[in-house]
Design a protein around this motif. Sequence first.
Motif, PDB file in Angstrom:
ATOM      1  N   THR A   1       0.829  -1.196   0.000  1.00 27.92           N
ATOM      2  CA  THR A   1       0.000   0.000   0.000  1.00 27.92           C
ATOM      3  C   THR A   1       0.868   1.251   0.000  1.00 27.92           C
ATOM      4  O   THR A   1       1.807   1.358   0.792  1.00 27.92           O
ATOM      5  CB  THR A   1      -0.909   0.025   1.251  1.00 27.92           C
ATOM      6  OG1 THR A   1      -1.685  -1.163   1.267  1.00 27.92           O
ATOM      7  CG2 THR A   1      -1.808   1.234   1.258  1.00 27.92           C
ATOM      8  N   ASP A   2       0.548   2.191  -0.886  1.00 30.29           N
ATOM      9  CA  ASP A   2       1.270   3.463  -0.876  1.00 30.29           C
ATOM     10  C   ASP A   2       0.885   4.253   0.373  1.00 30.29           C
ATOM     11  O   ASP A   2      -0.279   4.305   0.758  1.00 30.29           O
ATOM     12  CB  ASP A   2       0.957   4.289  -2.122  1.00 30.29           C
ATOM     13  CG  ASP A   2       1.755   3.834  -3.323  1.00 30.29           C
ATOM     14  OD1 ASP A   2       2.674   3.006  -3.147  1.00 30.29           O
ATOM     15  OD2 ASP A   2       1.475   4.305  -4.429  1.00 30.29           O
ATOM     16  N   GLU A   3       1.887   4.846   0.981  1.00 34.86           N
ATOM     17  CA  GLU A   3       1.697   5.673   2.167  1.00 34.86           C
ATOM     18  C   GLU A   3       2.306   7.036   1.883  1.00 34.86           C
ATOM     19  O   GLU A   3       3.170   7.172   1.026  1.00 34.86           O
ATOM     20  CB  GLU A   3       2.415   5.061   3.366  1.00 34.86           C
ATOM     21  CG  GLU A   3       2.001   3.633   3.677  1.00 34.86           C
ATOM     22  CD  GLU A   3       2.986   2.978   4.629  1.00 34.86           C
ATOM     23  OE1 GLU A   3       2.588   2.717   5.769  1.00 34.86           O
ATOM     24  OE2 GLU A   3       4.131   2.746   4.217  1.00 34.86           O
ATOM     25  N   ARG A   4       1.863   8.042   2.604  1.00 36.32           N
ATOM     26  CA  ARG A   4       2.412   9.381   2.476  1.00 36.32           C
ATOM     27  C   ARG A   4       2.897   9.851   3.837  1.00 36.32           C
ATOM     28  O   ARG A   4       2.281   9.576   4.853  1.00 36.32           O
ATOM     29  CB  ARG A   4       1.343  10.342   1.943  1.00 36.32           C
ATOM     30  CG  ARG A   4       1.103  10.197   0.462  1.00 36.32           C
ATOM     31  CD  ARG A   4      -0.196  10.850   0.034  1.00 36.32           C
ATOM     32  NE  ARG A   4      -1.356  10.169   0.560  1.00 36.32           N
ATOM     33  CZ  ARG A   4      -1.876   9.034   0.072  1.00 36.32           C
ATOM     34  NH1 ARG A   4      -1.317   8.443  -0.952  1.00 36.32           N
ATOM     35  NH2 ARG A   4      -2.941   8.482   0.602  1.00 36.32           N
ATOM     36  N   VAL A   5       3.996  10.568   3.803  1.00 34.59           N
ATOM     37  CA  VAL A   5       4.531  11.173   5.013  1.00 34.59           C
ATOM     38  C   VAL A   5       5.122  12.525   4.616  1.00 34.59           C
ATOM     39  O   VAL A   5       5.589  12.706   3.495  1.00 34.59           O
ATOM     40  CB  VAL A   5       5.585  10.255   5.691  1.00 34.59           C
ATOM     41  CG1 VAL A   5       6.843  10.139   4.858  1.00 34.59           C
ATOM     42  CG2 VAL A   5       5.896  10.707   7.094  1.00 34.59           C
ATOM     43  N   ALA A   6       5.060  13.473   5.544  1.00 39.67           N
ATOM     44  CA  ALA A   6       5.596  14.808   5.267  1.00 39.67           C
ATOM     45  C   ALA A   6       6.628  15.177   6.324  1.00 39.67           C
ATOM     46  O   ALA A   6       6.468  14.851   7.503  1.00 39.67           O
ATOM     47  CB  ALA A   6       4.472  15.842   5.268  1.00 39.67           C
TER      48      ALA A   6
ATOM     49  N   LEU B   1      14.669   5.521  -8.207  1.00 44.60           N
ATOM     50  CA  LEU B   1      15.614   4.479  -7.794  1.00 44.60           C
ATOM     51  C   LEU B   1      15.529   4.202  -6.296  1.00 44.60           C
ATOM     52  O   LEU B   1      15.767   3.083  -5.851  1.00 44.60           O
ATOM     53  CB  LEU B   1      17.045   4.874  -8.164  1.00 44.60           C
ATOM     54  CG  LEU B   1      17.375   4.856  -9.653  1.00 44.60           C
ATOM     55  CD1 LEU B   1      18.778   5.394  -9.889  1.00 44.60           C
ATOM     56  CD2 LEU B   1      17.241   3.445 -10.217  1.00 44.60           C
ATOM     57  N   ALA B   2      15.182   5.229  -5.521  1.00 44.00           N
ATOM     58  CA  ALA B   2      15.062   5.066  -4.072  1.00 44.00           C
ATOM     59  C   ALA B   2      13.760   4.371  -3.683  1.00 44.00           C
ATOM     60  O   ALA B   2      13.586   3.999  -2.524  1.00 44.00           O
ATOM     61  CB  ALA B   2      15.162   6.426  -3.386  1.00 44.00           C
ATOM     62  N   GLY B   3      12.832   4.199  -4.634  1.00 44.57           N
ATOM     63  CA  GLY B   3      11.591   3.483  -4.357  1.00 44.57           C
ATOM     64  C   GLY B   3      10.372   4.343  -4.131  1.00 44.57           C
ATOM     65  O   GLY B   3       9.295   3.829  -3.837  1.00 44.57           O
ATOM     66  N   PHE B   4      10.506   5.658  -4.272  1.00 45.66           N
ATOM     67  CA  PHE B   4       9.362   6.546  -4.060  1.00 45.66           C
ATOM     68  C   PHE B   4       8.412   6.502  -5.257  1.00 45.66           C
ATOM     69  O   PHE B   4       8.848   6.370  -6.397  1.00 45.66           O
ATOM     70  CB  PHE B   4       9.824   7.989  -3.841  1.00 45.66           C
ATOM     71  CG  PHE B   4      10.620   8.164  -2.583  1.00 45.66           C
ATOM     72  CD1 PHE B   4       9.998   8.217  -1.342  1.00 45.66           C
ATOM     73  CD2 PHE B   4      12.001   8.259  -2.625  1.00 45.66           C
ATOM     74  CE1 PHE B   4      10.737   8.358  -0.178  1.00 45.66           C
ATOM     75  CE2 PHE B   4      12.749   8.401  -1.470  1.00 45.66           C
ATOM     76  CZ  PHE B   4      12.112   8.450  -0.246  1.00 45.66           C
ATOM     77  N   GLN B   5       7.117   6.637  -4.983  1.00 40.11           N
ATOM     78  CA  GLN B   5       6.118   6.726  -6.035  1.00 40.11           C
ATOM     79  C   GLN B   5       5.857   8.186  -6.421  1.00 40.11           C
ATOM     80  O   GLN B   5       5.640   8.497  -7.581  1.00 40.11           O
ATOM     81  CB  GLN B   5       4.792   6.087  -5.583  1.00 40.11           C
ATOM     82  CG  GLN B   5       4.900   4.593  -5.377  1.00 40.11           C
ATOM     83  CD  GLN B   5       5.262   3.866  -6.661  1.00 40.11           C
ATOM     84  OE1 GLN B   5       4.660   4.093  -7.696  1.00 40.11           O
ATOM     85  NE2 GLN B   5       6.263   3.018  -6.584  1.00 40.11           N
ATOM     86  N   ARG B   6       5.867   9.055  -5.423  1.00 43.80           N
ATOM     87  CA  ARG B   6       5.648  10.492  -5.646  1.00 43.80           C
ATOM     88  C   ARG B   6       6.442  11.277  -4.603  1.00 43.80           C
ATOM     89  O   ARG B   6       6.684  10.783  -3.496  1.00 43.80           O
ATOM     90  CB  ARG B   6       4.171  10.851  -5.497  1.00 43.80           C
ATOM     91  CG  ARG B   6       3.289  10.338  -6.587  1.00 43.80           C
ATOM     92  CD  ARG B   6       1.846  10.841  -6.392  1.00 43.80           C
ATOM     93  NE  ARG B   6       0.982  10.220  -7.347  1.00 43.80           N
ATOM     94  CZ  ARG B   6       0.363   9.044  -7.162  1.00 43.80           C
ATOM     95  NH1 ARG B   6       0.526   8.389  -6.038  1.00 43.80           N
ATOM     96  NH2 ARG B   6      -0.412   8.540  -8.091  1.00 43.80           N
TER      97      ARG B   6
END
Length: 134
Positions: A35-40, A67-72
């Motif tokens: 599951t995609d998660e978001r953090v700020a 490359l680091a694996g981030f989606q956004r």
Amino acid sequence: MPTSLDNGRRSPRKLLQAVARLVTRKRTQATDPGTDERVAVVATLVPGSRERAAQIIARGAPYGLKLAGFQRHSVFLADEAVVFVFEGSQIEGLVRDLVNDRASSAEFAVWAPLLQGTPVLAREEFFWQAGQSE
């Protein structure tokens, strides 16, 4: 001459250590690994540094986000604050890995003179998307 610790500012090394500590704290809720998660990461800007922050942001991310694996990834800039939003699967681990990577962390040093105090981690507590039931 004042040091980077004067006026609540931190050295680049201490700044990264603070962010690393934030993302190693216990998560508020467990999510499925896929599951995609978001953090700020929210940081207060030193007064008068918004223009320099905008210049840094205009150059784009100084590290390979995909490359680091981030989606956004997005950055929000206000007069007195900057907010770095990261999205991806198991996001806190991705952010921790990014901060702990020597090559990537060296790129964060440009932010140290612009930030006042210690950045804080904001975890997502609510999310809505069109097409979801209300």
